[in-house]
Design a protein around this motif. Structure first.
Motif, PDB file in Angstrom:
ATOM      1  N   THR A 189      -8.313 100.295  54.962  1.00  0.00           N
ATOM      2  CA  THR A 189      -7.846 100.395  53.578  1.00  0.00           C
ATOM      3  C   THR A 189      -6.355 100.680  53.526  1.00  0.00           C
ATOM      4  O   THR A 189      -5.615 100.081  52.730  1.00  0.00           O
ATOM      5  CB  THR A 189      -8.617 101.501  52.834  1.00  0.00           C
ATOM      6  N   GLN A 190      -5.898 101.577  54.380  1.00  0.00           N
ATOM      7  CA  GLN A 190      -4.473 101.905  54.423  1.00  0.00           C
ATOM      8  C   GLN A 190      -3.639 100.693  54.834  1.00  0.00           C
ATOM      9  O   GLN A 190      -2.579 100.428  54.244  1.00  0.00           O
ATOM     10  CB  GLN A 190      -4.225 103.048  55.401  1.00  0.00           C
ATOM     11  N   VAL A 191      -4.105  99.960  55.834  1.00  0.00           N
ATOM     12  CA  VAL A 191      -3.375  98.778  56.301  1.00  0.00           C
ATOM     13  C   VAL A 191      -3.241  97.755  55.177  1.00  0.00           C
ATOM     14  O   VAL A 191      -2.159  97.198  54.947  1.00  0.00           O
ATOM     15  CB  VAL A 191      -4.094  98.156  57.521  1.00  0.00           C
ATOM     16  N   VAL A 192      -4.328  97.505  54.460  1.00  0.00           N
ATOM     17  CA  VAL A 192      -4.290  96.546  53.363  1.00  0.00           C
ATOM     18  C   VAL A 192      -3.367  97.028  52.251  1.00  0.00           C
ATOM     19  O   VAL A 192      -2.534  96.270  51.732  1.00  0.00           O
ATOM     20  CB  VAL A 192      -5.702  96.292  52.811  1.00  0.00           C
ATOM     21  N   ASP A 193      -3.495  98.281  51.874  1.00  0.00           N
ATOM     22  CA  ASP A 193      -2.663  98.826  50.798  1.00  0.00           C
ATOM     23  C   ASP A 193      -1.181  98.751  51.137  1.00  0.00           C
ATOM     24  O   ASP A 193      -0.346  98.419  50.276  1.00  0.00           O
ATOM     25  CB  ASP A 193      -3.058 100.271  50.498  1.00  0.00           C
ATOM     26  N   GLU A 194      -0.833  99.050  52.378  1.00  0.00           N
ATOM     27  CA  GLU A 194       0.571  98.990  52.784  1.00  0.00           C
ATOM     28  C   GLU A 194       1.074  97.550  52.808  1.00  0.00           C
ATOM     29  O   GLU A 194       2.233  97.278  52.476  1.00  0.00           O
ATOM     30  CB  GLU A 194       0.754  99.643  54.154  1.00  0.00           C
ATOM     31  N   ALA A 195       0.219  96.617  53.211  1.00  0.00           N
ATOM     32  CA  ALA A 195       0.606  95.206  53.194  1.00  0.00           C
ATOM     33  C   ALA A 195       0.871  94.745  51.764  1.00  0.00           C
ATOM     34  O   ALA A 195       1.828  94.008  51.501  1.00  0.00           O
ATOM     35  CB  ALA A 195      -0.489  94.356  53.836  1.00  0.00           C
ATOM     36  N   VAL A 196       0.039  95.191  50.834  1.00  0.00           N
ATOM     37  CA  VAL A 196       0.227  94.839  49.419  1.00  0.00           C
ATOM     38  C   VAL A 196       1.538  95.411  48.897  1.00  0.00           C
ATOM     39  O   VAL A 196       2.319  94.718  48.227  1.00  0.00           O
ATOM     40  CB  VAL A 196      -0.962  95.342  48.574  1.00  0.00           C
ATOM     41  N   ARG A 197       1.813  96.669  49.202  1.00  0.00           N
ATOM     42  CA  ARG A 197       3.054  97.299  48.737  1.00  0.00           C
ATOM     43  C   ARG A 197       4.283  96.593  49.308  1.00  0.00           C
ATOM     44  O   ARG A 197       5.276  96.361  48.606  1.00  0.00           O
ATOM     45  CB  ARG A 197       3.077  98.778  49.131  1.00  0.00           C
ATOM     46  N   THR A 198       4.217  96.271  50.584  1.00  0.00           N
ATOM     47  CA  THR A 198       5.348  95.595  51.229  1.00  0.00           C
ATOM     48  C   THR A 198       5.583  94.231  50.609  1.00  0.00           C
ATOM     49  O   THR A 198       6.725  93.847  50.323  1.00  0.00           O
ATOM     50  CB  THR A 198       5.090  95.455  52.738  1.00  0.00           C
ATOM     51  N   PHE A 199       4.505  93.471  50.403  1.00  0.00           N
ATOM     52  CA  PHE A 199       4.633  92.145  49.823  1.00  0.00           C
ATOM     53  C   PHE A 199       5.167  92.215  48.393  1.00  0.00           C
ATOM     54  O   PHE A 199       6.052  91.449  48.009  1.00  0.00           O
ATOM     55  CB  PHE A 199       3.276  91.435  49.836  1.00  0.00           C
ATOM     56  N   ALA A 200       4.626  93.127  47.609  1.00  0.00           N
ATOM     57  CA  ALA A 200       5.062  93.263  46.220  1.00  0.00           C
ATOM     58  C   ALA A 200       6.523  93.676  46.132  1.00  0.00           C
ATOM     59  O   ALA A 200       7.269  93.208  45.255  1.00  0.00           O
ATOM     60  CB  ALA A 200       4.179  94.277  45.490  1.00  0.00           C
ATOM     61  N   ALA A 201       6.962  94.534  47.049  1.00  0.00           N
ATOM     62  CA  ALA A 201       8.364  94.954  47.047  1.00  0.00           C
ATOM     63  C   ALA A 201       9.291  93.794  47.385  1.00  0.00           C
ATOM     64  O   ALA A 201      10.408  93.703  46.866  1.00  0.00           O
ATOM     65  CB  ALA A 201       8.559  96.091  48.046  1.00  0.00           C
ATOM     66  N   ARG A 202       8.831  92.914  48.253  1.00  0.00           N
ATOM     67  CA  ARG A 202       9.661  91.778  48.663  1.00  0.00           C
ATOM     68  C   ARG A 202       9.635  90.650  47.648  1.00  0.00           C
ATOM     69  O   ARG A 202      10.671  90.071  47.321  1.00  0.00           O
ATOM     70  CB  ARG A 202       9.158  91.257  50.033  1.00  0.00           C
ATOM     71  N   TYR A 203       8.471  90.320  47.113  1.00  0.00           N
ATOM     72  CA  TYR A 203       8.344  89.113  46.296  1.00  0.00           C
ATOM     73  C   TYR A 203       8.046  89.379  44.822  1.00  0.00           C
ATOM     74  O   TYR A 203       8.116  88.445  44.012  1.00  0.00           O
ATOM     75  CB  TYR A 203       7.232  88.219  46.855  1.00  0.00           C
TER      76      TYR A 203
END
Length: 214
Positions: A189-203
């Motif tokens: 869950t943490q891995v997915v949530d961090e991937a979402v945050r990173t992607f949203a911050a970039r794009y």
């Protein structure tokens, strides 16, 4: 009665198909693709050879079925609604993580890697019948978000690869290569949530990249 019998036969056929796929996967891992015959698979799965040949006329067709089973999800046609990037990516990311932690997914990749020198067509089947259709579903979602103005993505293929890679590089690849590697549900869950945050911050259309373009 007439409607009950076809439903019953269909259920039995599906159960036998699942038995065959499970037996074939185990034998491919145990003996290798080349040394595993359809007759041996029929014996291991407990079905008649006629039943197996009716379902799968060749080992190639059977391997395609293994690929499809490994990548299938109950809600694969249910794309997240466009407009909420975080919610949509979270749904996609969690579905992807569930796929990756399946034992049959690891088994599939091990078969492909082991047999790649002699049977490169197995890798092609894994890519064209499994990975690529799933990738296209993610790509389509990101393209829809881009058209809706929720994200600003110039290279949708690259963006989809980046998002899925942030998840698979932690959840899947170490498990394939490192004995005993396990990732608990909370960590996933943490891995997915961090991937979402990173992607949203970039794009994301309101993220730092979007602000610098204005």
């Amino acid at each position: 009665m007439s409607s009950v019998l076809p439903a019953y036969h269909q259920r039995v056929a599906q159960e036998k198909r699942a038995q065959i796929v499970t037996a074939a996967t185990a034998l491919f891992l145990e003996l290798g693709y080349d040394r595993t015959s359809l007759a041996r698979i029929a014996d291991r799965s407990g079905v008649s050879r006629a039943t197996l040949f009716k379902q799968f006329p060749s080992k190639a067709a059977l391997f395609d079925a293994i690929v499809s089973a490994s990548w299938s999800t109950a809600d694969e046609d249910d794309a997240p609604p466009v407009g909420d990037l975080v919610a949509g990516l979270t749904t996609i990311g969690r579905r992807y993580a569930v796929l990756l932690v399946r034992p049959q997914m690891t088994d599939l990749f091990r078969i492909v890697i082991a047999e790649l020198p002699r049977f490169p067509e197995l890798a092609q089947a894994q890519f064209s019948s499994g990975k690529m259709p799933y990738f296209e579903s993610v790509r389509g979602y990101l393209q829809a978000e881009h058209e809706a103005g929720t994200v600003r993505v110039e290279d949708v293929d690259l963006a989809a690869t980046q998002f899925l890679g942030m998840i698979s590089n932690y959840v899947f690849w170490p498990a394939l290569l490192v004995p005993g590697w396990e990732v608990g549900a909370a960590r996933v869950t943490q891995v997915v949530d961090e991937a979402v945050r990173t992607f949203a911050a970039r794009y994301g259309a309101t993220g730092p990249e979007a602000r610098t373009e204005r």
